[in-house]
Design a protein around this motif. Structure first.
Motif, PDB file in Angstrom:
ATOM      1  N   ALA A  83      -5.607   3.330   3.948  1.00 50.81           N
ATOM      2  CA  ALA A  83      -5.271   2.443   5.071  1.00 50.81           C
ATOM      3  C   ALA A  83      -3.993   1.663   4.766  1.00 50.81           C
ATOM      4  O   ALA A  83      -3.669   1.377   3.609  1.00 50.81           O
ATOM      5  CB  ALA A  83      -6.419   1.474   5.322  1.00 50.81           C
ATOM      6  N   MET A  84      -3.280   1.322   5.826  1.00 54.87           N
ATOM      7  CA  MET A  84      -2.066   0.523   5.668  1.00 54.87           C
ATOM      8  C   MET A  84      -2.449  -0.928   5.386  1.00 54.87           C
ATOM      9  O   MET A  84      -3.281  -1.489   6.095  1.00 54.87           O
ATOM     10  CB  MET A  84      -1.223   0.616   6.945  1.00 54.87           C
ATOM     11  CG  MET A  84       0.242   0.337   6.724  1.00 54.87           C
ATOM     12  SD  MET A  84       1.216   0.502   8.245  1.00 54.87           S
ATOM     13  CE  MET A  84       1.046   2.234   8.635  1.00 54.87           C
ATOM     14  N   PRO A  85      -1.866  -1.557   4.354  1.00 58.07           N
ATOM     15  CA  PRO A  85      -2.193  -2.956   4.067  1.00 58.07           C
ATOM     16  C   PRO A  85      -1.900  -3.848   5.284  1.00 58.07           C
ATOM     17  O   PRO A  85      -0.884  -3.667   5.960  1.00 58.07           O
ATOM     18  CB  PRO A  85      -1.268  -3.311   2.900  1.00 58.07           C
ATOM     19  CG  PRO A  85      -0.936  -2.004   2.259  1.00 58.07           C
ATOM     20  CD  PRO A  85      -0.929  -1.002   3.364  1.00 58.07           C
ATOM     21  N   PRO A  86      -2.795  -4.810   5.570  1.00 57.69           N
ATOM     22  CA  PRO A  86      -2.617  -5.653   6.767  1.00 57.69           C
ATOM     23  C   PRO A  86      -1.302  -6.412   6.790  1.00 57.69           C
ATOM     24  O   PRO A  86      -0.739  -6.647   7.857  1.00 57.69           O
ATOM     25  CB  PRO A  86      -3.817  -6.607   6.722  1.00 57.69           C
ATOM     26  CG  PRO A  86      -4.449  -6.426   5.391  1.00 57.69           C
ATOM     27  CD  PRO A  86      -4.045  -5.097   4.858  1.00 57.69           C
ATOM     28  N   GLU A  87      -0.774  -6.778   5.609  1.00 60.67           N
ATOM     29  CA  GLU A  87       0.491  -7.530   5.598  1.00 60.67           C
ATOM     30  C   GLU A  87       1.651  -6.692   6.143  1.00 60.67           C
ATOM     31  O   GLU A  87       2.588  -7.241   6.737  1.00 60.67           O
ATOM     32  CB  GLU A  87       0.822  -8.065   4.196  1.00 60.67           C
ATOM     33  CG  GLU A  87       0.791  -7.055   3.083  1.00 60.67           C
ATOM     34  CD  GLU A  87      -0.573  -6.961   2.407  1.00 60.67           C
ATOM     35  OE1 GLU A  87      -0.591  -6.892   1.164  1.00 60.67           O
ATOM     36  OE2 GLU A  87      -1.604  -6.951   3.097  1.00 60.67           O
ATOM     37  N   LEU A  88       1.585  -5.366   5.980  1.00 59.56           N
ATOM     38  CA  LEU A  88       2.628  -4.505   6.553  1.00 59.56           C
ATOM     39  C   LEU A  88       2.503  -4.444   8.077  1.00 59.56           C
ATOM     40  O   LEU A  88       3.512  -4.488   8.785  1.00 59.56           O
ATOM     41  CB  LEU A  88       2.543  -3.095   5.959  1.00 59.56           C
ATOM     42  CG  LEU A  88       2.930  -2.949   4.486  1.00 59.56           C
ATOM     43  CD1 LEU A  88       2.769  -1.514   4.030  1.00 59.56           C
ATOM     44  CD2 LEU A  88       4.363  -3.427   4.239  1.00 59.56           C
ATOM     45  N   VAL A  89       1.276  -4.354   8.553  1.00 61.40           N
ATOM     46  CA  VAL A  89       1.053  -4.336  10.005  1.00 61.40           C
ATOM     47  C   VAL A  89       1.532  -5.657  10.628  1.00 61.40           C
ATOM     48  O   VAL A  89       2.175  -5.676  11.682  1.00 61.40           O
ATOM     49  CB  VAL A  89      -0.434  -4.084  10.327  1.00 61.40           C
ATOM     50  CG1 VAL A  89      -0.669  -4.089  11.835  1.00 61.40           C
ATOM     51  CG2 VAL A  89      -0.894  -2.752   9.721  1.00 61.40           C
ATOM     52  N   GLU A  90       1.262  -6.767   9.925  1.00 64.44           N
ATOM     53  CA  GLU A  90       1.703  -8.094  10.415  1.00 64.44           C
ATOM     54  C   GLU A  90       3.230  -8.178  10.469  1.00 64.44           C
ATOM     55  O   GLU A  90       3.799  -8.729  11.420  1.00 64.44           O
ATOM     56  CB  GLU A  90       1.150  -9.202   9.516  1.00 64.44           C
ATOM     57  CG  GLU A  90      -0.335  -9.470   9.714  1.00 64.44           C
ATOM     58  CD  GLU A  90      -0.943 -10.282   8.571  1.00 64.44           C
ATOM     59  OE1 GLU A  90      -0.178 -10.948   7.827  1.00 64.44           O
ATOM     60  OE2 GLU A  90      -2.177 -10.237   8.418  1.00 64.44           O
ATOM     61  N   MET A  91       3.886  -7.621   9.443  1.00 69.45           N
ATOM     62  CA  MET A  91       5.352  -7.635   9.428  1.00 69.45           C
ATOM     63  C   MET A  91       5.913  -6.844  10.603  1.00 69.45           C
ATOM     64  O   MET A  91       6.871  -7.256  11.250  1.00 69.45           O
ATOM     65  CB  MET A  91       5.838  -7.024   8.105  1.00 69.45           C
ATOM     66  CG  MET A  91       6.929  -7.814   7.438  1.00 69.45           C
ATOM     67  SD  MET A  91       7.436  -7.047   5.893  1.00 69.45           S
ATOM     68  CE  MET A  91       5.969  -7.215   4.917  1.00 69.45           C
ATOM     69  N   TRP A  92       5.300  -5.708  10.876  1.00 70.73           N
ATOM     70  CA  TRP A  92       5.688  -4.878  12.024  1.00 70.73           C
ATOM     71  C   TRP A  92       5.529  -5.681  13.320  1.00 70.73           C
ATOM     72  O   TRP A  92       6.422  -5.702  14.168  1.00 70.73           O
ATOM     73  CB  TRP A  92       4.831  -3.616  12.044  1.00 70.73           C
ATOM     74  CG  TRP A  92       5.018  -2.736  13.250  1.00 70.73           C
ATOM     75  CD1 TRP A  92       4.357  -2.846  14.447  1.00 70.73           C
ATOM     76  CD2 TRP A  92       5.892  -1.611  13.381  1.00 70.73           C
ATOM     77  NE1 TRP A  92       4.765  -1.855  15.314  1.00 70.73           N
ATOM     78  CE2 TRP A  92       5.707  -1.075  14.694  1.00 70.73           C
ATOM     79  CE3 TRP A  92       6.797  -0.990  12.529  1.00 70.73           C
ATOM     80  CZ2 TRP A  92       6.400   0.043  15.152  1.00 70.73           C
ATOM     81  CZ3 TRP A  92       7.488   0.125  12.992  1.00 70.73           C
ATOM     82  CH2 TRP A  92       7.296   0.628  14.285  1.00 70.73           C
ATOM     83  N   GLU A  93       4.372  -6.345  13.473  1.00 67.49           N
ATOM     84  CA  GLU A  93       4.124  -7.128  14.695  1.00 67.49           C
ATOM     85  C   GLU A  93       5.145  -8.246  14.858  1.00 67.49           C
ATOM     86  O   GLU A  93       5.564  -8.590  15.962  1.00 67.49           O
ATOM     87  CB  GLU A  93       2.697  -7.696  14.657  1.00 67.49           C
ATOM     88  CG  GLU A  93       1.624  -6.631  14.883  1.00 67.49           C
ATOM     89  CD  GLU A  93       0.224  -7.127  14.589  1.00 67.49           C
ATOM     90  OE1 GLU A  93       0.082  -8.256  14.061  1.00 67.49           O
ATOM     91  OE2 GLU A  93      -0.735  -6.375  14.868  1.00 67.49           O
ATOM     92  N   GLN A  94       5.569  -8.805  13.727  1.00 67.85           N
ATOM     93  CA  GLN A  94       6.523  -9.911  13.752  1.00 67.85           C
ATOM     94  C   GLN A  94       7.945  -9.453  14.085  1.00 67.85           C
ATOM     95  O   GLN A  94       8.689 -10.163  14.765  1.00 67.85           O
ATOM     96  CB  GLN A  94       6.502 -10.599  12.373  1.00 67.85           C
ATOM     97  CG  GLN A  94       7.384 -11.822  12.254  1.00 67.85           C
ATOM     98  CD  GLN A  94       7.347 -12.396  10.842  1.00 67.85           C
ATOM     99  OE1 GLN A  94       6.539 -11.991  10.005  1.00 67.85           O
ATOM    100  NE2 GLN A  94       8.229 -13.343  10.562  1.00 67.85           N
ATOM    101  N   LEU A  95       8.324  -8.257  13.613  1.00 64.58           N
ATOM    102  CA  LEU A  95       9.733  -7.853  13.650  1.00 64.58           C
ATOM    103  C   LEU A  95      10.072  -6.692  14.575  1.00 64.58           C
ATOM    104  O   LEU A  95      11.209  -6.566  15.022  1.00 64.58           O
ATOM    105  CB  LEU A  95      10.198  -7.474  12.230  1.00 64.58           C
ATOM    106  CG  LEU A  95      10.154  -8.585  11.178  1.00 64.58           C
ATOM    107  CD1 LEU A  95      10.439  -7.996   9.798  1.00 64.58           C
ATOM    108  CD2 LEU A  95      11.162  -9.673  11.506  1.00 64.58           C
ATOM    109  N   ALA A  96       9.100  -5.810  14.857  1.00 66.95           N
ATOM    110  CA  ALA A  96       9.439  -4.544  15.516  1.00 66.95           C
ATOM    111  C   ALA A  96       9.693  -4.683  17.015  1.00 66.95           C
ATOM    112  O   ALA A  96      10.421  -3.878  17.597  1.00 66.95           O
ATOM    113  CB  ALA A  96       8.350  -3.509  15.267  1.00 66.95           C
TER     114      ALA A  96
END
Length: 203
Positions: A83-96
């Motif tokens: 699974a993708m670590p949640p902190e990476l998903v959060e970074m995506w949500e913040q920046l993408a």
């Protein structure tokens, strides 16, 4: 490089040291489950100079026979990617600036003599989502050009904790890594550089 092509953003020092160390620990857990392997170029079968693995529902892979593609399993173990670590998903949500989560995170490990030739990220179906790239470890010289391989290119350094987003007009820009600068970071105890690339594959 004075000005970046439209749609390409460089966020220097986005991750502080503690956040970088936290990510490295998460990557170690991913690699324990989905080991790094040496990918091969399509057609020629020539080994690439980076080692790689993935996390998330899909992983980017390449080999001599079937070429570049996304698949849900590790090519060596046959197991689903971690699974993708949640902190990476959060970074995506913040920046993408894209409403759906990333589907693939490619983990590239560059030894101090590795490089990556100029290429486009175009194995995805969805191009309206950006590519989000995170640098950890030794500094590299990152080269970026235009939408044609023959377009002029410029280079700038990426340090540990830097983020690059390729989106908009720059989503399909040619880019690559010319070289790694050994000894420029103490983050990875054996040196080298880790690059994490988050992508949305499907609409």
């Amino acid at each position: 490089m004075a000005t970046l092509p439209n749609g390409i953003r460089h966020l220097p020092g986005f991750l502080d040291r503690a956040a970088q160390e936290h990510l490295v620990e998460a990557i170690r857990r991913i690699v324990a489950e989905a080991p790094l392997y040496v990918p091969a170029m399509p057609g020629t079968g020539k080994p690439m100079s980076v080692r790689m693995t993935n996390c998330g529902p899909l992983g980017w892979v390449t080999d001599k026979e079937r070429g570049y593609r996304y698949q849900p399993t590790h090519p060596a173990t046959g197991k689903p990617w971690p699974a993708m670590p949640p902190e990476l998903v959060e970074m995506w949500e913040q920046l993408a600036g894209y409403p759906k989560p990333p589907e693939a995170c490619l983990v590239n490990f560059y030894s101090d003599n590795a490089k990556m030739g100029l290429h486009q990220d175009r194995d995805e179906v969805e191009f309206s989502a950006p590519v989000l790239s995170i640098s950890l470890g030794n500094t590299c010289l990152f080269r970026v050009g235009g939408l044609d391989r023959k377009d002029p290119t410029g280079s700038f350094k990426l340090s540990s904790g830097d983020i690059v987003l390729l989106g908009g007009e720059g989503r399909l820009a040619f880019h690559g890594v010319d070289r790694i600068y050994p000894g420029t970071s103490t983050l990875l105890k054996n040196g080298g550089r880790i690059n994490l690339t988050l992508r949305r594959v499907n609409p």
